[in-house]
Motif scaffolding. Structure first.
Motif, PDB file in Angstrom:
ATOM      1  N   SER A  83      13.385  -1.983   2.993  1.00 23.88           N
ATOM      2  CA  SER A  83      12.624  -1.441   4.126  1.00 23.88           C
ATOM      3  C   SER A  83      13.315  -1.605   5.470  1.00 23.88           C
ATOM      4  N   GLY A  84      14.491  -2.248   5.502  1.00 19.27           N
ATOM      5  CA  GLY A  84      15.122  -2.546   6.778  1.00 19.27           C
ATOM      6  C   GLY A  84      16.301  -1.657   7.113  1.00 19.27           C
ATOM      7  N   ASN A  85      16.420  -0.518   6.436  1.00 17.65           N
ATOM      8  CA  ASN A  85      17.524   0.399   6.720  1.00 17.65           C
ATOM      9  C   ASN A  85      17.098   1.407   7.785  1.00 17.65           C
ATOM     10  N   LEU A  86      17.943   1.612   8.785  1.00 17.39           N
ATOM     11  CA  LEU A  86      17.639   2.524   9.879  1.00 17.39           C
ATOM     12  C   LEU A  86      18.671   3.639   9.944  1.00 17.39           C
ATOM     13  N   ASP A  87      18.274   4.758  10.498  1.00 13.16           N
ATOM     14  CA  ASP A  87      19.258   5.810  10.746  1.00 13.16           C
ATOM     15  C   ASP A  87      20.346   5.311  11.692  1.00 13.16           C
ATOM     16  N   LEU A  88      20.007   4.334  12.554  1.00 17.51           N
ATOM     17  CA  LEU A  88      21.008   3.742  13.434  1.00 17.51           C
ATOM     18  C   LEU A  88      22.152   3.107  12.639  1.00 17.51           C
ATOM     19  N   HIS A  89      21.804   2.405  11.543  1.00 17.59           N
ATOM     20  CA  HIS A  89      22.825   1.781  10.706  1.00 17.59           C
ATOM     21  C   HIS A  89      23.764   2.836  10.124  1.00 17.59           C
ATOM     22  N   GLU A  90      23.176   3.883   9.587  1.00 17.61           N
ATOM     23  CA  GLU A  90      23.980   4.896   8.912  1.00 17.61           C
ATOM     24  C   GLU A  90      24.831   5.692   9.893  1.00 17.61           C
ATOM     25  N   GLU A  91      24.326   5.899  11.091  1.00 16.88           N
ATOM     26  CA  GLU A  91      25.130   6.589  12.112  1.00 16.88           C
ATOM     27  C   GLU A  91      26.317   5.734  12.541  1.00 16.88           C
ATOM     28  N   LEU A  92      26.088   4.431  12.709  1.00 16.33           N
ATOM     29  CA  LEU A  92      27.182   3.533  13.058  1.00 16.33           C
ATOM     30  C   LEU A  92      28.222   3.501  11.944  1.00 16.33           C
ATOM     31  N   GLU A  93      27.770   3.397  10.708  1.00 22.17           N
ATOM     32  CA  GLU A  93      28.695   3.357   9.579  1.00 22.17           C
ATOM     33  C   GLU A  93      29.542   4.628   9.500  1.00 22.17           C
ATOM     34  N   ALA A  94      28.911   5.760   9.706  1.00 16.75           N
ATOM     35  CA  ALA A  94      29.655   7.018   9.649  1.00 16.75           C
ATOM     36  C   ALA A  94      30.720   7.087  10.737  1.00 16.75           C
ATOM     37  N   ASP A  95      30.389   6.647  11.933  1.00 15.55           N
ATOM     38  CA  ASP A  95      31.349   6.706  13.028  1.00 15.55           C
ATOM     39  C   ASP A  95      32.463   5.662  12.873  1.00 15.55           C
ATOM     40  N   LEU A  96      32.125   4.479  12.348  1.00 17.35           N
ATOM     41  CA  LEU A  96      33.164   3.491  12.065  1.00 17.35           C
ATOM     42  C   LEU A  96      34.162   4.034  11.045  1.00 17.35           C
ATOM     43  N   ALA A  97      33.660   4.621   9.961  1.00 13.90           N
ATOM     44  CA  ALA A  97      34.535   5.164   8.928  1.00 13.90           C
ATOM     45  C   ALA A  97      35.411   6.273   9.489  1.00 13.90           C
ATOM     46  N   ASP A  98      34.826   7.146  10.285  1.00 16.70           N
ATOM     47  CA  ASP A  98      35.589   8.255  10.862  1.00 16.70           C
ATOM     48  C   ASP A  98      36.678   7.740  11.802  1.00 16.70           C
ATOM     49  N   PHE A  99      36.331   6.791  12.650  1.00 16.73           N
ATOM     50  CA  PHE A  99      37.280   6.290  13.641  1.00 16.73           C
ATOM     51  C   PHE A  99      38.413   5.512  12.985  1.00 16.73           C
ATOM     52  N   LEU A 100      38.089   4.724  11.953  1.00 11.95           N
ATOM     53  CA  LEU A 100      39.077   3.836  11.353  1.00 11.95           C
ATOM     54  C   LEU A 100      39.776   4.447  10.139  1.00 11.95           C
ATOM     55  N   GLY A 101      39.394   5.661   9.765  1.00  5.60           N
ATOM     56  CA  GLY A 101      40.119   6.378   8.734  1.00  5.60           C
ATOM     57  C   GLY A 101      39.771   6.010   7.310  1.00  5.60           C
ATOM     58  N   TYR A 102      38.508   5.700   7.044  1.00  2.00           N
ATOM     59  CA  TYR A 102      38.055   5.393   5.693  1.00  2.00           C
ATOM     60  C   TYR A 102      36.950   6.364   5.278  1.00  2.00           C
ATOM     61  N   GLU A 103      36.696   6.426   3.985  1.00  6.85           N
ATOM     62  CA  GLU A 103      35.638   7.315   3.495  1.00  6.85           C
ATOM     63  C   GLU A 103      34.258   6.823   3.896  1.00  6.85           C
ATOM     64  N   ALA A 104      34.075   5.506   3.882  1.00 10.56           N
ATOM     65  CA  ALA A 104      32.732   4.972   4.115  1.00 10.56           C
ATOM     66  C   ALA A 104      32.805   3.564   4.666  1.00 10.56           C
ATOM     67  N   ALA A 105      31.680   3.120   5.213  1.00  9.68           N
ATOM     68  CA  ALA A 105      31.567   1.766   5.762  1.00  9.68           C
ATOM     69  C   ALA A 105      30.206   1.198   5.394  1.00  9.68           C
ATOM     70  N   LEU A 106      30.114  -0.118   5.396  1.00  5.72           N
ATOM     71  CA  LEU A 106      28.848  -0.803   5.157  1.00  5.72           C
ATOM     72  C   LEU A 106      28.719  -1.917   6.180  1.00  5.72           C
ATOM     73  N   VAL A 107      27.632  -1.877   6.969  1.00  7.85           N
ATOM     74  CA  VAL A 107      27.380  -2.856   8.027  1.00  7.85           C
ATOM     75  C   VAL A 107      26.549  -4.007   7.486  1.00  7.85           C
ATOM     76  N   PHE A 108      26.974  -5.227   7.786  1.00  8.30           N
ATOM     77  CA  PHE A 108      26.267  -6.454   7.407  1.00  8.30           C
ATOM     78  C   PHE A 108      25.662  -7.098   8.651  1.00  8.30           C
ATOM     79  N   ALA A 109      24.762  -8.048   8.421  1.00  6.00           N
ATOM     80  CA  ALA A 109      24.081  -8.708   9.531  1.00  6.00           C
ATOM     81  C   ALA A 109      24.981  -9.669  10.294  1.00  6.00           C
ATOM     82  N   THR A 110      26.035 -10.204   9.654  1.00  2.00           N
ATOM     83  CA  THR A 110      27.001 -11.063  10.339  1.00  2.00           C
ATOM     84  C   THR A 110      28.393 -10.779   9.795  1.00  2.00           C
ATOM     85  N   GLY A 111      29.402 -11.102  10.604  1.00  3.64           N
ATOM     86  CA  GLY A 111      30.768 -10.969  10.131  1.00  3.64           C
ATOM     87  C   GLY A 111      31.062 -11.927   8.992  1.00  3.64           C
ATOM     88  N   TYR A 112      30.518 -13.125   9.058  1.00  2.87           N
ATOM     89  CA  TYR A 112      30.702 -14.109   7.990  1.00  2.87           C
ATOM     90  C   TYR A 112      30.188 -13.563   6.664  1.00  2.87           C
TER      91      TYR A 112
END
Length: 399
Positions: A83-112
């Motif tokens: 229940s905690g997935n937002l369109d904000l998460h998916e938009e960020l992931e799409a732009d990270l993947a596009d900018f960094l040259g990967y097919e996809a990205a997955l955002v976590f709550a912490t870098g650790y």
């Protein structure tokens, strides 16, 4: 033995407090703006943060955070899986993947949790894990590797930034199912990983390379990090990063092919059992990413650090060789290092006092950002010139 006896027996922090030199958990008042921070009511030059592009104070970033809170509230209050997935998460992931040259990205709550989640899920499929740094960044990788080892993976070290040692170990490995993990920028010395050489070795032996570029994204390679800087786009299968440094937020992300990312979405326990990144943090990272894309090509933090490093070296300080915004000043012992930290604070300069086991040796860690102008750095250099004369007498007083 009483389970908590080891807590009562821990005296290391008290020994430093008793010497009047305890530098940890400082309570800053307000945000660090313009390379400045306020501690105990005094304004300091902040040389201890990782706000490389000075975007935590950027009006566009702050505005995006305010808009996100107004629209989404303060928390996702649930796992992204349910229940905690937002369109904000998916938009960020799409732009990270596009900018960094990967097919996809997955955002976590912490870098650790990002490195923990990636290594614990991928390395049980391997018989060996290697990584090449003992820096603080790599410590995030270390915990994941240790958990993987508990699941049956064999963990090996190769020499820090040493492709020849990696090749030697891979040549002797009993299997080609190997994950090699390294940090893109070492937070010990600020050195850049030899990405091109590591890619060549991994490709020769069929190993999979992961670069944790927590301190490189936003700074190098037109903002795309050390992989881009090395010209290795498309040849590093796995990349992790932190959102809490140049991206002025919290959280982390892994980038890979779409199949690998989908696997991690459904298997990574740190992802599944953590609430989704907050709307504010997600919006902040996305706004910072847009600003980094707009500024592509500028690397003032690295240039500022190069100037400061040369000046400190000329003054006779033992500084780590580096091409990044991170500078390390080494000291012979704990008292000398902590005394130096205290003197610097008294003179309006804040650095990081880092003790073993986080690093080898006693070091002050200095971080330059876009906000540190030549005028500011000249003042810092003047303080270090004064410190050179004062350090030995202060050392004798506290020894």
């Amino acid at each position: 033995m009483d389970l908590l006896e080891k807590c009562r027996a821990y005296l290391r922090a008290d020994e430093v407090r008793d010497a009047g030199l305890y530098p940890y958990y400082p309570a800053f008042q307000g945000p660090a703006e313009g390379g400045q921070a306020v501690l105990d009511g005094a304004e300091l030059c902040m040389l201890g943060g990782n706000n490389y592009r000075s975007l935590s104070e950027n009006p566009q970033v702050i505005g995006a955070v305010q808009d996100a809170i107004a629209l989404y509230g303060t928390s996702t209050t649930g796992s992204r899986l349910l229940s905690g997935n937002l369109d904000l998460h998916e938009e960020l992931e799409a732009d990270l993947a596009d900018f960094l040259g990967y097919e996809a990205a997955l955002v976590f709550a912490t870098g650790y949790m990002t490195n923990l989640g990636v290594l614990t899920e991928l390395t049980p499929l391997s018989s060996q894990v290697s990584w090449g740094s003992a820096s603080f960044t790599a410590c995030l990788v270390i915990d994941g590797a240790q958990l993987a080892a508990a699941s049956g993976a064999v963990v090996r070290w190769f020499g820090h930034n040493n492709p020849d040692d990696l090749a030697r170990q891979l040549a002797a490995a009993p299997t080609q199912s190997v994950l090699v993990a390294t940090d893109g920028v070492s937070t010990v010395e600020g050195e850049l990983a030899p990405v091109a050489e590591l890619v060549a070795v991994c490709e020769e032996y069929g190993a999979t390379l992961l670069v944790d570029d927590a301190h490189g994204v936003g700074v190098f390679g037109r903002g795309r990090g050390v992989i881009e800087q090395a010209g290795m786009q498309g040849r590093v299968p796995l990349m992790t990063l932190s959102l809490s440094k140049s991206l002025a937020s919290q959280g982390g992300a892994v980038l890979a092919d779409a199949t690998t990312i989908d696997f991690l979405r459904h298997t990574s326990r740190p992802q599944i059992y953590s609430a989704g990144l907050s709307p504010a943090d997600t919006a902040a990272a996305h706004a910072a990413l847009r600003e980094i894309r707009r500024r592509a090509g500028a690397e003032p933090a690295a240039l500022a650090a190069a100037h400061l490093r040369r000046a400190l070296d000329a003054l006779g300080y033992d500084v780590g060789g580096s091409f990044s915004p991170v500078i390390t000043v080494r000291f012979p012992d704990q008292i000398a290092m902590l005394s130096a930290h205290s003197i610097l604070v008294d003179h309006g300069v804040y650095t990081n006092a880092v003790l073993p086991p986080a690093y080898e040796g006693y070091q002050l860690r200095i971080v330059c950002t876009d906000a540190h102008s030549p005028y500011v750095l000249e003042g810092v250099i003047g303080v270090f010139a004064t410190l050179r004369e004062d350090l030995l007498s202060r050392h004798r007083q506290t020894a």
